[in-house]
Write a protein that holds these residues in place. Structure first.
Motif, PDB file in Angstrom:
ATOM      1  N   LEU A 124      10.815  14.054   0.657  1.00  0.00           N
ATOM      2  CA  LEU A 124      10.327  13.410  -0.564  1.00  0.00           C
ATOM      3  C   LEU A 124      10.120  14.452  -1.654  1.00  0.00           C
ATOM      4  CD1 LEU A 124       7.619  10.868   0.670  1.00  0.00           C
ATOM      5  CD2 LEU A 124      10.090  10.535   0.410  1.00  0.00           C
ATOM      6  N   ASP A 125      10.459  14.083  -2.895  1.00  0.00           N
ATOM      7  CA  ASP A 125      10.123  14.972  -3.993  1.00  0.00           C
ATOM      8  C   ASP A 125       8.639  14.827  -4.316  1.00  0.00           C
ATOM      9  OD1 ASP A 125       9.732  12.724  -5.794  1.00  0.00           O
ATOM     10  OD2 ASP A 125      11.896  12.619  -6.022  1.00  0.00           O
ATOM     11  N   MET A 126       8.147  15.694  -5.179  1.00  0.00           N
ATOM     12  CA  MET A 126       6.709  15.724  -5.449  1.00  0.00           C
ATOM     13  C   MET A 126       6.217  14.443  -6.111  1.00  0.00           C
ATOM     14  SD  MET A 126       6.269  19.670  -6.638  1.00  0.00           S
ATOM     15  CE  MET A 126       6.878  20.991  -5.590  1.00  0.00           C
ATOM     16  N   GLY A 127       7.057  13.849  -6.968  1.00  0.00           N
ATOM     17  CA  GLY A 127       6.665  12.599  -7.605  1.00  0.00           C
ATOM     18  C   GLY A 127       6.482  11.473  -6.607  1.00  0.00           C
ATOM     19  N   THR A 128       7.369  11.406  -5.605  1.00  0.00           N
ATOM     20  CA  THR A 128       7.254  10.359  -4.591  1.00  0.00           C
ATOM     21  C   THR A 128       6.065  10.605  -3.677  1.00  0.00           C
ATOM     22  OG1 THR A 128       9.669  10.112  -4.660  1.00  0.00           O
ATOM     23  CG2 THR A 128       8.523   9.064  -2.837  1.00  0.00           C
ATOM     24  N   VAL A 129       5.746  11.871  -3.406  1.00  0.00           N
ATOM     25  CA  VAL A 129       4.543  12.167  -2.627  1.00  0.00           C
ATOM     26  C   VAL A 129       3.302  11.706  -3.391  1.00  0.00           C
ATOM     27  CG1 VAL A 129       3.130  13.992  -1.616  1.00  0.00           C
ATOM     28  CG2 VAL A 129       5.614  14.095  -1.400  1.00  0.00           C
ATOM     29  N   ASP A 130       3.279  11.938  -4.696  1.00  0.00           N
ATOM     30  CA  ASP A 130       2.157  11.452  -5.514  1.00  0.00           C
ATOM     31  C   ASP A 130       2.068   9.932  -5.421  1.00  0.00           C
ATOM     32  OD1 ASP A 130       1.571  14.019  -6.309  1.00  0.00           O
ATOM     33  OD2 ASP A 130       2.661  13.871  -8.203  1.00  0.00           O
ATOM     34  N   TRP A 131       3.219   9.272  -5.491  1.00  0.00           N
ATOM     35  CA  TRP A 131       3.256   7.804  -5.383  1.00  0.00           C
ATOM     36  C   TRP A 131       2.686   7.369  -4.035  1.00  0.00           C
ATOM     37  CZ3 TRP A 131       5.414   4.522  -1.868  1.00  0.00           C
ATOM     38  CH2 TRP A 131       5.551   3.186  -2.219  1.00  0.00           C
ATOM     39  N   LEU A 132       3.075   8.049  -2.956  1.00  0.00           N
ATOM     40  CA  LEU A 132       2.598   7.715  -1.618  1.00  0.00           C
ATOM     41  C   LEU A 132       1.084   7.847  -1.536  1.00  0.00           C
ATOM     42  CD1 LEU A 132       2.865   7.182   1.423  1.00  0.00           C
ATOM     43  CD2 LEU A 132       3.454   9.605   1.710  1.00  0.00           C
ATOM     44  N   VAL A 133       0.551   8.947  -2.042  1.00  0.00           N
ATOM     45  CA  VAL A 133      -0.896   9.157  -1.997  1.00  0.00           C
ATOM     46  C   VAL A 133      -1.618   8.042  -2.751  1.00  0.00           C
ATOM     47  CG1 VAL A 133      -2.768  10.678  -2.754  1.00  0.00           C
ATOM     48  CG2 VAL A 133      -0.720  11.654  -1.707  1.00  0.00           C
ATOM     49  N   ASN A 134      -1.117   7.688  -3.924  1.00  0.00           N
ATOM     50  CA  ASN A 134      -1.742   6.614  -4.714  1.00  0.00           C
ATOM     51  C   ASN A 134      -1.650   5.268  -4.005  1.00  0.00           C
ATOM     52  OD1 ASN A 134      -2.487   8.313  -6.820  1.00  0.00           O
ATOM     53  ND2 ASN A 134      -0.579   7.998  -7.937  1.00  0.00           N
ATOM     54  N   ALA A 135      -0.473   4.991  -3.402  1.00  0.00           N
ATOM     55  CA  ALA A 135      -0.296   3.712  -2.712  1.00  0.00           C
ATOM     56  C   ALA A 135      -1.244   3.597  -1.524  1.00  0.00           C
ATOM     57  CB  ALA A 135       1.157   3.551  -2.257  1.00  0.00           C
ATOM     58  N   LEU A 136      -1.443   4.701  -0.798  1.00  0.00           N
ATOM     59  CA  LEU A 136      -2.348   4.671   0.354  1.00  0.00           C
ATOM     60  C   LEU A 136      -3.797   4.475  -0.075  1.00  0.00           C
ATOM     61  CD1 LEU A 136      -0.898   7.535   2.601  1.00  0.00           C
ATOM     62  CD2 LEU A 136      -0.616   5.067   2.872  1.00  0.00           C
ATOM     63  N   GLY A 137      -4.098   4.750  -1.347  1.00  0.00           N
ATOM     64  CA  GLY A 137      -5.455   4.551  -1.837  1.00  0.00           C
ATOM     65  C   GLY A 137      -5.919   3.112  -1.756  1.00  0.00           C
ATOM     66  N   GLY A 138      -4.992   2.157  -1.751  1.00  0.00           N
ATOM     67  CA  GLY A 138      -5.368   0.751  -1.659  1.00  0.00           C
ATOM     68  C   GLY A 138      -5.428   0.232  -0.236  1.00  0.00           C
ATOM     69  N   PHE A 139      -5.020   1.049   0.743  1.00  0.00           N
ATOM     70  CA  PHE A 139      -5.021   0.617   2.146  1.00  0.00           C
ATOM     71  C   PHE A 139      -6.410   0.817   2.737  1.00  0.00           C
ATOM     72  CE2 PHE A 139      -4.285   1.519   6.698  1.00  0.00           C
ATOM     73  CZ  PHE A 139      -3.720   0.309   7.063  1.00  0.00           C
ATOM     74  N   ARG A 140      -6.991  -0.224   3.353  1.00  0.00           N
ATOM     75  CA  ARG A 140      -8.364  -0.179   3.841  1.00  0.00           C
ATOM     76  C   ARG A 140      -8.471  -0.148   5.359  1.00  0.00           C
ATOM     77  NH1 ARG A 140     -11.540  -4.592   0.033  1.00  0.00           N
ATOM     78  NH2 ARG A 140     -10.525  -4.062  -1.952  1.00  0.00           N
ATOM     79  N   GLY A 141      -7.323  -0.055   6.038  1.00  0.00           N
ATOM     80  CA  GLY A 141      -7.353  -0.043   7.489  1.00  0.00           C
ATOM     81  C   GLY A 141      -7.391   1.364   8.049  1.00  0.00           C
ATOM     82  N   ALA A 142      -7.053   1.481   9.334  1.00  0.00           N
ATOM     83  CA  ALA A 142      -7.022   2.779  10.005  1.00  0.00           C
ATOM     84  C   ALA A 142      -5.656   3.424   9.808  1.00  0.00           C
ATOM     85  CB  ALA A 142      -7.323   2.615  11.487  1.00  0.00           C
ATOM     86  N   LEU A 143      -5.654   4.747   9.815  1.00  0.00           N
ATOM     87  CA  LEU A 143      -4.428   5.497   9.575  1.00  0.00           C
ATOM     88  C   LEU A 143      -4.219   6.490  10.712  1.00  0.00           C
ATOM     89  CD1 LEU A 143      -2.125   6.149   7.515  1.00  0.00           C
ATOM     90  CD2 LEU A 143      -3.648   7.897   6.582  1.00  0.00           C
ATOM     91  N   LEU A 144      -2.995   6.493  11.265  1.00  0.00           N
ATOM     92  CA  LEU A 144      -2.602   7.453  12.292  1.00  0.00           C
ATOM     93  C   LEU A 144      -1.400   8.196  11.743  1.00  0.00           C
ATOM     94  CD1 LEU A 144      -3.493   8.164  15.204  1.00  0.00           C
ATOM     95  CD2 LEU A 144      -1.698   6.617  16.021  1.00  0.00           C
ATOM     96  N   VAL A 145      -1.517   9.514  11.582  1.00  0.00           N
ATOM     97  CA  VAL A 145      -0.477  10.253  10.876  1.00  0.00           C
ATOM     98  C   VAL A 145      -0.124  11.536  11.609  1.00  0.00           C
ATOM     99  CG1 VAL A 145      -2.179  11.416   9.400  1.00  0.00           C
ATOM    100  CG2 VAL A 145       0.192  11.252   8.646  1.00  0.00           C
TER     101      VAL A 145
END
Length: 560
Positions: free
Chosen positions: A518-539
């Motif tokens: 991913l380029d840096m812009g898409t990583v920023d998009w990913l971080v922002n999108a995950l901000g709305g997720f309220r469940g558990a995360l396994l990464v």
């Protein structure tokens, strides 16, 4: 004194066969040092490498590089190599040596061999010095531990004795130890040869002597041009931030000028209308002869037309300056997506993992039982609960992706541990509402963005899905684009949107090295999108900057 080799690009321009411009006016020289190359997906980074190495001919300009320019593609070649010789990058030379030994004296064999007639003997000594004695060139890469495979790939760079080195996203999938090994190798080479690294890994870019950015500057021209910044990635960020602040001030000034010109035009129109009314009333009183009144009217109309044209031109010029100032600003749009259906309460059990009883002796084939480190009690039974963010860590080959797949499928452990695997956990409990984003994303290439997302939420209206997609920056007609026409970053965004907008909504999101490629812009998009997720995360991720930005509550290591 040794000759200083460099990579030189002069006036490079390149267009695709359909005429679409890709690169324009690329001028840069890379001398000895570590040089980072960044840019969004599709900006032409790989194309530029192909031009440097002679794989593509530019439309104009010239590219020169040392004869022994060594290129290492993504993952250090770990994904494509079959044997140790492949991973070392010496299989073509060995094949040429074997052909000549058997009597084939074709010129291409001698060209491939060059001065490397002893290449079959050198790897054995190099492997021994690297702490990997007894590993033959014909050994399959799959039988190596993750650490052995990485060390072998790095040895391949040394054996190549390059005069210049180009690496394409070399840290993808590499664990922390392997990244440090790579950094050590690059630090040793940077003082002797030019090393060009295509990467979005901020830690690696921070080590660089210069940062070059490929970027589309003119929104009316899809071609990218290259600009070089001296210093590390943080120096590049500081320079760009200062420039962007200057551009924002220019935008404010240009907007103020445009508003003033608009007000002046309106005020001028009001004055003209008032003068026209006065002229009409004066004509009605017949204070001048008709012929004189006609001349005054004609002169007044010409003067008014010139004034209107002048004011319109000034306003148009001010708006053009405003548009140019706005176009020069880098786009950094925020994602806002509220996902209340993904919420889970504190203490809600999402995943349960149980360490197998014999896991203490599972590990690298090089280890002995005396090397086994006792496990902390809280790592024998792992419970992921509530909106917890859990990271699975471990060296390459320790079984991280395998564990994620078993969490997703719920399948029991039914394989024999491979060399290098660490602690093995059995999945003894899991929610059935799981969203999984694997390393290799597969989507129907003929489906549109909207159709892809709608397939995971058939009960939602098109308008609702379009509204949600707009919040994820898929706006207007972009939702009707077919997947096959999208860039890699765009396909990644579609894959995550399909998960986040699915019904029922996921309560557990499983991400396997999500920032790879991913380029840096898409990583920023990913971080922002995950901000709305309220469940558990396994990464699973080795990208520390990304991990810091998404909040990791706990880490479970698989290293034995």
């Amino acid at each position: 004194m040794p000759i200083q080799h460099n990579i030189s690009l002069v006036g490079i321009g390149f267009s695709w066969p359909d005429g679409t411009p890709c690169l324009t006016d690329v001028d840069v020289v890379y001398d000895a040092g570590l040089h980072g190359l960044i840019g969004s997906n599709g900006s032409g980074k790989s194309t530029l490498v192909d031009i440097i190495t002679g794989g593509l001919d530019p439309a104009h300009g010239s590219a020169t590089a040392p004869p022994r320019t060594h290129v290492l593609r993504q993952d250090l070649g770990l994904e494509t190599a079959t044997t140790v010789a492949d991973l070392l990058g010496i299989s073509p030379v060995l094949s040429a040596i074997d052909a000549v030994t058997q009597g084939d004296v074709a010129p291409q064999h001698f060209d491939a061999i060059g001065d490397d007639w002893d290449l079959r003997d050198r790897p054995e000594a190099a492997m021994h010095r690297a702490g990997m004695p007894g590993i033959g060139l014909d050994r399959e890469v799959g039988t190596l531990s993750g650490g052995q495979a990485v060390r072998t790939a790095l040895l391949g760079i040394r054996l190549a004795r390059p005069e210049a080195l180009i690496l394409d996203e070399p840290t993808n999938n590499l664990d922390a130890e392997a990244r440090e090994q790579l950094a050590g190798l690059l630090d040793g080479l940077r003082h002797r040869i030019p090393v060009l690294v295509i990467s979005h890994d901020k830690a690696l870019l921070e080590r660089c002597d210069s940062i070059s950015e490929l970027r589309q500057v003119d929104p009316r021209n899809p071609a990218s041009t290259l600009r070089r910044f001296e210093g590390s990635f943080s120096a590049w960020e500081a320079t760009v931030d200062a420039e962007e602040e200057t551009k924002r001030r220019d935008i404010r000034d240009a907007r103020a000028t445009a508003d003033k010109e608009k007000r002046d035009r309106i005020n001028q129109q009001i004055r003209q209308s008032r003068d026209e009314r006065r002229g009409k009333k004066f004509a009605e009183t017949k204070r001048k002869p008709p012929i004189a009144m006609g001349g005054d009217k004609e002169n007044s109309e010409k003067s008014s037309a010139r004034a209107r044209a002048l004011m319109a031109d000034r306003e148009r010029a001010a708006n053009d300056r405003l548009a140019a100032a706005e176009d020069s600003l880098r786009r950094s749009e925020d994602v806002y997506l509220d996902l209340p259906d993904t919420a889970v309460g504190n203490g809600t059990r999402i995943v349960e993992l149980q360490l197998l009883e014999d896991a203490g002796v599972v590990g690298s084939a090089q280890e002995s039982e005396d090397d086994v480190v006792p496990l902390p009690t809280d790592e024998t039974h792992v419970i992921v609960s509530g909106p917890e963010h859990l990271r699975i860590s471990g060296r390459n080959g320790s079984g991280k992706s395998t564990l994620l797949e078993r969490v997703v499928t719920g399948a029991p452990m039914s394989f024999v541990s491979a060399p290098g695997m660490g602690r093995i956990y059995e999945v003894i409990g899991r929610t059935d509402r799981i969203g999984y984003l694997p390393q290799r994303i597969r989507l129907d290439p003929e489906a549109t963005v909207l159709e892809t997302v709608a397939a995971s939420n058939p009960g939602a209206s098109d308008q609702r899905l379009r509204d949600d997609l707009a919040r994820l920056l898929f706006r207007r007609d972009t939702v009707f684009a077919k997947v096959r026409t999208l860039s890699g970053g765009e396909r990644f965004r579609v894959a995550l949107a399909r998960i986040l907008l699915s019904a029922p909504a996921p309560r557990l999101l499983v991400l396997d090295e999500p920032t790879n490629n991913l380029d840096m812009g898409t990583v920023d998009w990913l971080v922002n999108a995950l901000g709305g997720f309220r469940g558990a995360l396994l990464v699973v991720s080795h990208d520390q900057d990304f991990l810091d930005r998404i909040r990791i509550d706990r880490t479970v290591p698989l290293d034995a």
